[in-house]
Design a protein around this motif. Structure first.
Motif, PDB file in Angstrom:
ATOM      1  N   UNK A 117       0.705  -1.252  -0.064  1.00  0.00           N
ATOM      2  CA  UNK A 117       0.003  -0.205  -0.039  1.00  0.00           C
ATOM      3  C   UNK A 117       0.750   1.216   0.018  1.00  0.00           C
ATOM      4  N   UNK A 118       1.071   1.810  -1.051  1.00  0.00           N
ATOM      5  CA  UNK A 118       2.018   2.796  -1.415  1.00  0.00           C
ATOM      6  C   UNK A 118       1.510   3.612  -2.558  1.00  0.00           C
ATOM      7  N   UNK A 119       2.047   5.049  -2.717  1.00  0.00           N
ATOM      8  CA  UNK A 119       1.185   5.860  -3.833  1.00  0.00           C
ATOM      9  C   UNK A 119       1.540   5.158  -5.373  1.00  0.00           C
ATOM     10  N   UNK A 120       2.496   4.656  -5.662  1.00  0.00           N
ATOM     11  CA  UNK A 120       2.826   4.050  -6.948  1.00  0.00           C
ATOM     12  C   UNK A 120       1.828   2.983  -7.420  1.00  0.00           C
ATOM     13  N   UNK A 121       1.335   2.164  -6.451  1.00  0.00           N
ATOM     14  CA  UNK A 121       0.525   0.933  -6.711  1.00  0.00           C
ATOM     15  C   UNK A 121      -0.976   1.754  -7.077  1.00  0.00           C
ATOM     16  N   UNK A 122      -1.378   2.800  -6.762  1.00  0.00           N
ATOM     17  CA  UNK A 122      -2.492   3.655  -7.406  1.00  0.00           C
ATOM     18  C   UNK A 122      -3.739   2.955  -6.651  1.00  0.00           C
ATOM     19  N   UNK A 123      -3.625   2.306  -5.668  1.00  0.00           N
ATOM     20  CA  UNK A 123      -4.789   1.902  -4.805  1.00  0.00           C
ATOM     21  C   UNK A 123      -5.923   2.661  -4.433  1.00  0.00           C
ATOM     22  N   UNK A 124      -5.534   3.960  -4.403  1.00  0.00           N
ATOM     23  CA  UNK A 124      -6.553   5.045  -3.920  1.00  0.00           C
ATOM     24  C   UNK A 124      -7.648   5.190  -5.046  1.00  0.00           C
ATOM     25  N   UNK A 125      -7.069   5.022  -6.167  1.00  0.00           N
ATOM     26  CA  UNK A 125      -7.699   5.228  -7.592  1.00  0.00           C
ATOM     27  C   UNK A 125      -8.671   3.977  -7.750  1.00  0.00           C
TER      28      UNK A 125
ATOM     29  N   UNK B 234       1.021  -5.188   2.835  1.00  0.00           N
ATOM     30  CA  UNK B 234       1.473  -4.308   3.848  1.00  0.00           C
ATOM     31  C   UNK B 234       1.550  -2.886   3.629  1.00  0.00           C
ATOM     32  N   UNK B 235       1.398  -1.970   4.663  1.00  0.00           N
ATOM     33  CA  UNK B 235       1.611  -0.608   4.485  1.00  0.00           C
ATOM     34  C   UNK B 235       3.089  -0.322   4.012  1.00  0.00           C
ATOM     35  N   UNK B 236       3.182   0.571   2.679  1.00  0.00           N
ATOM     36  CA  UNK B 236       4.307   0.829   2.324  1.00  0.00           C
ATOM     37  C   UNK B 236       4.694   2.279   2.988  1.00  0.00           C
ATOM     38  N   UNK B 237       5.346   3.089   2.207  1.00  0.00           N
ATOM     39  CA  UNK B 237       5.725   4.544   2.228  1.00  0.00           C
ATOM     40  C   UNK B 237       4.435   5.437   1.933  1.00  0.00           C
ATOM     41  N   UNK B 238       4.079   6.466   2.660  1.00  0.00           N
ATOM     42  CA  UNK B 238       3.231   7.499   2.232  1.00  0.00           C
ATOM     43  C   UNK B 238       1.902   6.929   1.856  1.00  0.00           C
ATOM     44  N   UNK B 239       1.141   5.804   2.805  1.00  0.00           N
ATOM     45  CA  UNK B 239       0.201   5.301   2.515  1.00  0.00           C
ATOM     46  C   UNK B 239      -1.264   5.900   3.023  1.00  0.00           C
TER      47      UNK B 239
ATOM     48  N   UNK C 179      -5.666   5.092   3.031  1.00  0.00           N
ATOM     49  CA  UNK C 179      -6.601   5.313   4.158  1.00  0.00           C
ATOM     50  C   UNK C 179      -7.328   6.127   4.114  1.00  0.00           C
ATOM     51  N   UNK C 180      -7.053   7.547   3.738  1.00  0.00           N
ATOM     52  CA  UNK C 180      -7.971   8.431   3.595  1.00  0.00           C
ATOM     53  C   UNK C 180      -9.119   8.004   2.693  1.00  0.00           C
ATOM     54  N   UNK C 181      -8.854   7.563   1.693  1.00  0.00           N
ATOM     55  CA  UNK C 181     -10.100   7.091   0.683  1.00  0.00           C
ATOM     56  C   UNK C 181     -10.649   6.032   1.557  1.00  0.00           C
ATOM     57  N   UNK C 182     -10.308   5.169   2.155  1.00  0.00           N
ATOM     58  CA  UNK C 182     -11.012   4.253   2.761  1.00  0.00           C
ATOM     59  C   UNK C 182     -11.979   5.006   3.887  1.00  0.00           C
TER      60      UNK C 182
END
Length: 186
Positions: A25-33, A57-62, A66-69
């Motif tokens: 779970x980190x920005x480059x994975x684009x999970x928030x999208x 797992x939580x990565x960097x700058x996740x 979690x804000x989207x969640x």
């Protein structure tokens, strides 16, 4: 293995039908999208029997993820964040997913889409970096931030068993091209 999945389902509190995403779970994975788009699809189409399972797992700058969640409000119960899961649980999680989503902005290789294809799951990835090489024509590839295309794809895979089966079969065939032994030999 349905018996094993019954245990896994209870262990992670999984819904009967779910989309799956696996990765740190980190920005480059684009999970928030993926979260935002999933919520848009279930709200606009009044879908009540579908969840989104996020494994990793939580990565960097996740924080954005979690804000989207947190912003999901009354739909938070539709999103399951498992954290990292043991390798012995992954195949069952993949195998029972409706479809798999990996809209990463950048990947060095992209092992989760390959794992999903090996488990016979319709796979959706971004069309960036190494992912076209991994997925080929065996999955659905989209621009990583194209909301409308992802909405349409999610809805089609949710509704259309024949489409899911088509990509599941193609993914199984494509995944045979990859192995650790072949990589070592090359």
């Amino acid at each position: 293995d349905d018996d094993k999945f019954s245990i896994i389902k209870k262990k992670y509190n999984l819904p009967d039908k779910y989309f799956l995403s696996v990765g740190t779970l980190e920005p480059r994975k684009n999970v928030d999208h993926v979260i935002r788009t999933f919520l848009k699809v279930i709200k606009e189409n009044d879908i009540n029997d579908l969840g989104l399972v996020l494994v990793g797992a939580k990565g960097w700058n996740y924080d954005k993820i979690f804000s989207e969640y947190e912003n999901a409000l009354e739909f938070k119960d539709k999103i399951i964040i498992t954290g990292r899961v043991p390798d012995e649980d992954l195949a069952s999680l993949y195998s029972h997913a409706n479809s798999f989503y990996y809209l990463s902005l950048y990947e060095g290789f992209g092992l989760p889409p390959l794992e999903a294809m090996q488990c016979g799951v319709a796979t959706v990835t971004s069309n960036t970096s190494s992912l076209p090489e991994v997925v080929g024509d065996a999955g659905i590839m989209l621009q990583p931030n194209d909301v409308e295309s992802l909405c349409e794809t999610m809805l089609n895979l949710y509704k259309n068993e024949e489409l899911r089966s088509f990509y599941a079969q193609r993914g199984l065939e494509r995944s045979k091209m990859f192995s650790w032994e072949k990589s070592a030999n090359e």
